[in-house]
Design a protein around this motif. Structure first.
Motif, PDB file in Angstrom:
ATOM      1  N   GLY A   1       0.929  -1.401  -0.082  1.00 43.96           N
ATOM      2  CA  GLY A   1      -0.225  -0.021   0.083  1.00 43.96           C
ATOM      3  C   GLY A   1       1.026   1.322  -0.027  1.00 43.96           C
ATOM      4  O   GLY A   1       0.427   2.257  -0.203  1.00 43.96           O
ATOM      5  N   VAL A   2       2.296   1.218   0.294  1.00 48.76           N
ATOM      6  CA  VAL A   2       2.905   2.274   0.068  1.00 48.76           C
ATOM      7  C   VAL A   2       3.544   2.307  -1.171  1.00 48.76           C
ATOM      8  O   VAL A   2       4.126   1.649  -1.507  1.00 48.76           O
ATOM      9  N   LEU A   3       3.066   3.611  -1.776  1.00 49.06           N
ATOM     10  CA  LEU A   3       3.591   3.759  -3.118  1.00 49.06           C
ATOM     11  C   LEU A   3       4.939   4.147  -3.255  1.00 49.06           C
ATOM     12  O   LEU A   3       5.808   3.915  -4.132  1.00 49.06           O
ATOM     13  N   ASP A   4       5.313   4.996  -2.409  1.00 45.20           N
ATOM     14  CA  ASP A   4       6.589   5.834  -2.483  1.00 45.20           C
ATOM     15  C   ASP A   4       6.706   6.182  -0.963  1.00 45.20           C
ATOM     16  O   ASP A   4       5.792   6.902  -0.339  1.00 45.20           O
ATOM     17  N   GLY A   5       7.952   6.471  -0.391  1.00 37.80           N
ATOM     18  CA  GLY A   5       8.231   7.141   0.711  1.00 37.80           C
ATOM     19  C   GLY A   5       9.880   7.102   0.982  1.00 37.80           C
ATOM     20  O   GLY A   5      10.471   6.507   0.223  1.00 37.80           O
TER      21      GLY A   5
ATOM     22  N   PRO B   1      -2.090   6.237  -0.566  1.00 34.37           N
ATOM     23  CA  PRO B   1      -3.497   6.780  -0.350  1.00 34.37           C
ATOM     24  C   PRO B   1      -4.285   5.810   0.480  1.00 34.37           C
ATOM     25  O   PRO B   1      -5.370   6.072   0.991  1.00 34.37           O
ATOM     26  N   GLU B   2      -3.979   4.550   0.513  1.00 31.54           N
ATOM     27  CA  GLU B   2      -4.902   3.385   0.881  1.00 31.54           C
ATOM     28  C   GLU B   2      -4.501   3.028   2.356  1.00 31.54           C
ATOM     29  O   GLU B   2      -5.390   2.323   3.084  1.00 31.54           O
TER      30      GLU B   2
ATOM     31  N   ILE C   1       0.789   2.194   8.885  1.00 36.54           N
ATOM     32  CA  ILE C   1       2.269   2.135   8.168  1.00 36.54           C
ATOM     33  C   ILE C   1       3.177   2.229   9.425  1.00 36.54           C
ATOM     34  O   ILE C   1       3.962   1.361   9.417  1.00 36.54           O
ATOM     35  N   LEU C   2       2.843   2.925  10.532  1.00 40.47           N
ATOM     36  CA  LEU C   2       3.897   2.636  11.696  1.00 40.47           C
ATOM     37  C   LEU C   2       3.940   1.477  12.459  1.00 40.47           C
ATOM     38  O   LEU C   2       5.082   0.965  12.634  1.00 40.47           O
TER      39      LEU C   2
ATOM     40  N   VAL D   1       1.685  12.409   1.546  1.00 41.21           N
ATOM     41  CA  VAL D   1       1.386  13.311   0.429  1.00 41.21           C
ATOM     42  C   VAL D   1       0.876  12.389  -0.747  1.00 41.21           C
ATOM     43  O   VAL D   1       0.904  11.374  -0.799  1.00 41.21           O
ATOM     44  N   ASP D   2       0.712  13.099  -1.888  1.00 38.25           N
ATOM     45  CA  ASP D   2       0.066  12.462  -2.987  1.00 38.25           C
ATOM     46  C   ASP D   2       1.089  11.672  -3.814  1.00 38.25           C
ATOM     47  O   ASP D   2       0.835  10.694  -4.401  1.00 38.25           O
ATOM     48  N   ALA D   3       2.166  12.552  -3.965  1.00 36.24           N
ATOM     49  CA  ALA D   3       3.340  11.919  -4.525  1.00 36.24           C
ATOM     50  C   ALA D   3       4.508  12.538  -4.245  1.00 36.24           C
ATOM     51  O   ALA D   3       4.504  13.695  -3.680  1.00 36.24           O
TER      52      ALA D   3
END
Lengths: 84, 446
Positions: B365-369, B392-393, B399-400, B419-421
């Motif tokens: 679910g993490v697209l980028d980080g 976003p999801e 996440i933590l 953030v969105d991106a």
């Protein structure tokens, strides 16, 4: 007094996401609650000794209790400030 | 009988081995505890030594050695970390002294407290010099925890060098340690100095400045074995300190002005140890007066080329490349110019930034980080990692929680900004300044 300690927590730990009013008096401060950890415990202990002259000790049997919640922490500070 | 290819499990000294709840524990009583625990352990192999109490850690460490095995020291207690390491050591048990530790590895509880009856202490056990004694794991930069293993002869060698360097071989005295025994520095400086030297370890680990002050006062003059993080807290606590034999610091660079302040406050010398996971402790300096590091006796450096310097002593079967930027001054002294930028240090714990980023981006679910290291110039204890994440999801809490499965709590990001991106450049990099701007905006909104 509880709000004063809540303000001390937010300020000393730079909890940017939380306002003092948002800290639930009975909710745990560490792990599940505010998610604080050992760095925070040390920082908070220093802030408490500066503000109230109360030294936090971990060999104190009640240590887990002291940091259990905002209410417990406030009670501990009040008790020890009164006697010292 | 003593063979040339064995070394004793403990040194023969009349000083107590430990203080447990204010009680003096003799070396004979310690050996009785070690033998009793060893009888409950499987032979050989490697076992997690997760004991929090330093005395119980020492008993577990010695009992594992006595059974021909090695202690596994994990970098943290996150569930996934423990299972990843356990996969490499089939048959490993976990020696624990906490009731509420929830792990899936078979557990051997350690309850030793120095009261085991010792009618006949017997001869000091001997351990083969080439027996593996410890597998110290770091979180590694490649995605898997990395093992750094040490043989019994190697632990003997580094302990002998350090005892001589710090004058502990003759003085002894109590070691008040704020570092966990599972850390290589903690093992060497708070457990091995007592096992293999005349020092006495303190079972408890004082944490708050007033705990540390009390422990130093109870055993004055004691040696304080600590980190810049704890030393800084002591300096800020506004307490009056008892007579102290010496302060030893490691895990992160200690600023000279902090070392000077600590010497004034505690009325003693502050010694800093230089070491790394790869080579162990190899040098020291008196930071208040010296900027050059002095190698322990018997250790030498070799320059291979401008980028690569190796270290070797009796504890290293082969030369070990140092991870830091080192400039040699003469045969025995050098300057350290810093760690590679990838290495983070929070409150004395180390992690690789690349590895943390990999773990973050592996969360479903993490697209980028990306993690943002703290500003090294910021004062005080609140040096925190931040992270900026496009997911976003997933909620922040999700996440933590996913990160906490693999990561020490000290490396969990705060704040975690959604953030969105991510503002990635054409090359795919995220400029640090853009990240700092994002952080800045975030704190102004809060």
């Amino acid at each position: 007094m509880e709000q004063e300690v809540a303000r001390l927590i937010v300020d000393s730990l730079n909890l940017e996401e939380v306002s003092p009013e948002q800290i639930e008096p009975e909710a745990p401060l560490f792990r599940e609650g505010l998610g604080l950890d050992s760095i925070d415990a040390l920082e908070l202990a220093l802030a408490i000794s500066r503000a109230y002259g109360v030294q936090i000790r971990s060999d104190d049997e009640n240590n887990r209790q002291i940091f259990a919640s905002l209410r417990a922490l406030t009670a501990h500070i009040e008790a020890h400030r009164a006697t010292s | 009988m003593r063979h040339s290819n064995t070394l004793p499990l403990i040194a023969d000294h009349s000083t107590p081995l430990a203080w447990v709840a204010g009680r003096r524990i003799s070396r004979a009583a310690f050996l009785a505890d070690v033998r009793a625990l060893a009888r409950r352990l499987p032979a050989g192999g490697a076992h997690f030594n997760l004991c929090e109490d330093r005395y119980r850690f020492a008993v577990a460490f010695a009992a594992i050695l006595l059974r021909g095995g090695a202690s596994i020291l994990p970098p943290n207690r996150a569930r996934t970390t423990l299972s990843e390491i356990a996969e490499r050591h089939p048959g490993a048990h976990a020696l624990v002294d906490e009731r509420d530790l929830s792990i899936t590895i078979p557990v051997v509880p350690v309850t030793a407290d120095g009261t085991e009856h010792a009618p006949n202490p017997g001869a000091t056990p001997e351990i083969p010099t080439d027996q593996m004694a410890v597998h110290a794991y770091t979180s590694g930069s490649t995605g898997q925890p990395t093992a750094h293993s040490r043989r019994w002869s190697s632990l003997h060698a580094v302990t002998t060098q350090a005892l001589r360097r710090f004058g502990l071989g003759t003085d002894g005295g109590t070691l008040v340690g704020t570092v966990p025994a599972q850390h290589m520095y903690g093992l060497e400086s708070t457990v091995l100095y007592a096992l293999l030297g005349p020092c006495t370890l303190l079972a408890e680990r004082p944490f708050f400045p007033d705990d540390i002050r009390q422990a130093l006062a109870d055993h004055a003059p004691a040696s304080l074995v600590t980190t810049p993080f704890h030393l800084d807290a002591c300096l800020r606590a506004g307490l009056t300190w008892p007579d102290t034999a010496r302060v030893i610091s490691a895990t992160a660079p200690l600023e000279r002005d902090r070392a000077q302040a600590a010497e004034t406050l505690l009325g003693t010398t502050v010694c800093e140890i230089y070491g790394c996971t790869e080579a162990g402790a190899v040098a020291s300096r008196e930071t208040a007066r010296e900027s050059l590091w002095r190698l322990y006796d018997g250790i030498s450096l070799t320059t291979l080329n401008r980028e690569r310097i190796t270290v070797q002593g009796p504890q290293h079967p082969e030369p070990v490349a140092l991870p830091d930027r080192i400039e040699r001054e003469d045969a025995q002294r050098f300057r350290m110019h810093g760690r590679p930028a990838d290495q983070l240090n929070i409150a004395g714990k180390r992690a690789s930034l690349a590895e943390l980023n990999r773990r973050l981006n592996a969360i479903p679910g993490v697209l980028d980080g990306v993690f943002i290291p703290p500003d090294p110039k910021q004062d005080g204890g609140n040096r925190r990692l931040a992270a900026i994440v496009a997911a976003p999801e997933r909620s922040e809490a999700e996440i933590l929680a996913a990160l906490a499965e693999t990561t020490d709590p000290l490396f969990l990001p705060r704040p975690l900004i959604r953030v969105d991106a991510l503002p990635r450049s054409a090359t795919g990099k995220v400029p640090r300044q853009l990240l700092l701007d994002l952080l800045d905006q975030h704190s102004q909104c809060a």
